[in-house]
Design an enzyme around this catalytic site. Sequence first.
Site, mmCIF file in Angstrom:
data_model
loop_
_atom_site.group_PDB
_atom_site.id
_atom_site.type_symbol
_atom_site.label_atom_id
_atom_site.label_comp_id
_atom_site.label_asym_id
_atom_site.label_seq_id
_atom_site.Cartn_x
_atom_site.Cartn_y
_atom_site.Cartn_z
ATOM 1 N N TYR A 54 -35.875 -22.710 29.320
ATOM 2 C CA TYR A 54 -35.550 -23.460 31.338
ATOM 3 C C TYR A 54 -36.172 -22.976 31.948
ATOM 4 O O TYR A 54 -36.501 -21.373 32.790
ATOM 5 C CB TYR A 54 -34.241 -22.896 31.051
ATOM 6 C CG TYR A 54 -32.407 -23.142 30.463
ATOM 7 C CD1 TYR A 54 -32.740 -24.045 29.196
ATOM 8 C CD2 TYR A 54 -32.030 -22.285 29.856
ATOM 9 C CE1 TYR A 54 -32.388 -23.926 28.239
ATOM 10 C CE2 TYR A 54 -31.270 -23.181 29.274
ATOM 11 C CZ TYR A 54 -30.908 -23.980 27.868
ATOM 12 O OH TYR A 54 -30.246 -24.351 27.604
ATOM 13 N N HIS A 120 -32.922 -21.711 19.287
ATOM 14 C CA HIS A 120 -32.621 -22.803 20.132
ATOM 15 C C HIS A 120 -33.303 -24.430 19.298
ATOM 16 O O HIS A 120 -31.952 -25.140 19.394
ATOM 17 C CB HIS A 120 -33.877 -23.150 21.142
ATOM 18 C CG HIS A 120 -33.237 -23.946 22.453
ATOM 19 N ND1 HIS A 120 -33.861 -23.690 23.401
ATOM 20 C CD2 HIS A 120 -31.543 -25.094 22.414
ATOM 21 C CE1 HIS A 120 -32.582 -24.352 24.733
ATOM 22 N NE2 HIS A 120 -31.845 -24.824 23.956
ATOM 23 N N SER A 199 -22.859 -28.607 27.401
ATOM 24 C CA SER A 199 -22.562 -29.815 28.090
ATOM 25 C C SER A 199 -20.886 -30.173 28.355
ATOM 26 O O SER A 199 -20.619 -31.377 27.406
ATOM 27 C CB SER A 199 -23.148 -31.398 27.468
ATOM 28 O OG SER A 199 -24.503 -30.684 27.891
ATOM 29 N N PRO A 200 -19.848 -29.274 28.278
ATOM 30 C CA PRO A 200 -18.910 -29.990 27.608
ATOM 31 C C PRO A 200 -18.312 -30.621 28.289
ATOM 32 O O PRO A 200 -17.203 -31.205 28.645
ATOM 33 C CB PRO A 200 -17.943 -28.391 27.734
ATOM 34 C CG PRO A 200 -18.675 -27.829 28.997
ATOM 35 C CD PRO A 200 -19.518 -28.212 28.156
ATOM 36 N N GLY A 202 -20.168 -33.750 29.695
ATOM 37 C CA GLY A 202 -20.488 -34.617 29.609
ATOM 38 C C GLY A 202 -21.628 -34.968 30.799
ATOM 39 O O GLY A 202 -21.986 -36.272 31.026
ATOM 40 N N ARG A 203 -22.337 -33.636 30.651
ATOM 41 C CA ARG A 203 -23.041 -34.019 31.744
ATOM 42 C C ARG A 203 -23.066 -34.510 33.288
ATOM 43 O O ARG A 203 -23.605 -35.536 33.516
ATOM 44 C CB ARG A 203 -24.511 -34.675 31.419
ATOM 45 C CG ARG A 203 -25.053 -34.064 29.824
ATOM 46 C CD ARG A 203 -26.581 -34.386 29.575
ATOM 47 N NE ARG A 203 -27.034 -33.869 28.334
ATOM 48 C CZ ARG A 203 -26.753 -34.265 26.828
ATOM 49 N NH1 ARG A 203 -26.329 -34.668 26.484
ATOM 50 N NH2 ARG A 203 -27.231 -32.893 26.253
#
Length: 336
Positions: A54, A120, A199-200, A202-203
């Site tokens: 990141y 990762h 991403s819970p 959905g972005r």
Amino acid sequence: MDKRQIGSLSVSPIGLGCMSMSHGYGPSDEKTSIQLLNEALDVGYDFLDTATMYGGGKNEELLAKALKTRRHEYVLASKCALFSKDGKPTIDGRPETIKAQCEASLQRLNTDVIDLYYLHRLDPKVPIEESVGALSQLVSEGKIREIGLSEVSADSLRRASVIHPIAAVQSEYSLWTRLPELKMLAACEALGSTFVPFSPLGRQFFTGKAQEADQLTQGDIRTSNARPRFEADAFAYNRKLLEPLREVAQEFNCSLAQLALAWIIALPNRAGKQTLVPIPGTKHIEYMRENIAAANVHLPLEVAEYVSGLIDDDKVVGARYNEAQMKVMDSERDRD
């Protein structure tokens, strides 16, 4: 706030994904991010997720700068093996790389130990046993406390668990990405690994505030590797699937985002226990506060099951990643 277990670690039922403050979603403001991170601890988050990838380590440095006097207040997760080289994502799961990246992360994070350290991505050129063996040595040396894996298959999890207990598996999981339901959730339960959905929301899709790909800024992953569901035609179709969810959210006096998160934390395993720990990410203070409040939205099992049937992979138009990105995933790809 009830706690959930990740190996020996006790965490809030909703964690904070820190990626977007440095990577993946366009420009961000450091001053705002520092304020957000401190306020996150104040309102109940105690599980923060970052990675070598990141911002090329900048995200780890941000956490250290923002929370330099508060390290004892949160469980710290980071990741290795996936990084940017010459501007391109690169996977290197060799033991020597994992150990070197851990040392670099410890320095950037200004800490003596990383609580949860994930592989990762699985390096297809390196047996997972070798990569996890290196992580196991880091545990023995006291540099990390628990081992995690990200975006792996159930078979890879089982192989890894022979070498060392795997505390957590982090993979994408939300109302419109249900792949872990095929094999991974059962494998985690059997092996005692906590499943950590990234991403819970959905972005941003399940906030109801998302835009189609062509309206997003350069550098946003929804314009590139995560584009298929945000293409104009697909996005127009998928947005219609939100309408019945809005009705449920209204019934429970919560936002769409809170409903999507409450659905995840309400899901029981086969033993009837609620164990999942989603890590929604944001660089906006108001959304951070909105997300943690989802822990106060209690969905009865029958409502969670009803919501499960409103939207899933089969009802959505578009894959979660483009074809090139899917090729580097080890997780199950087919709905078999």
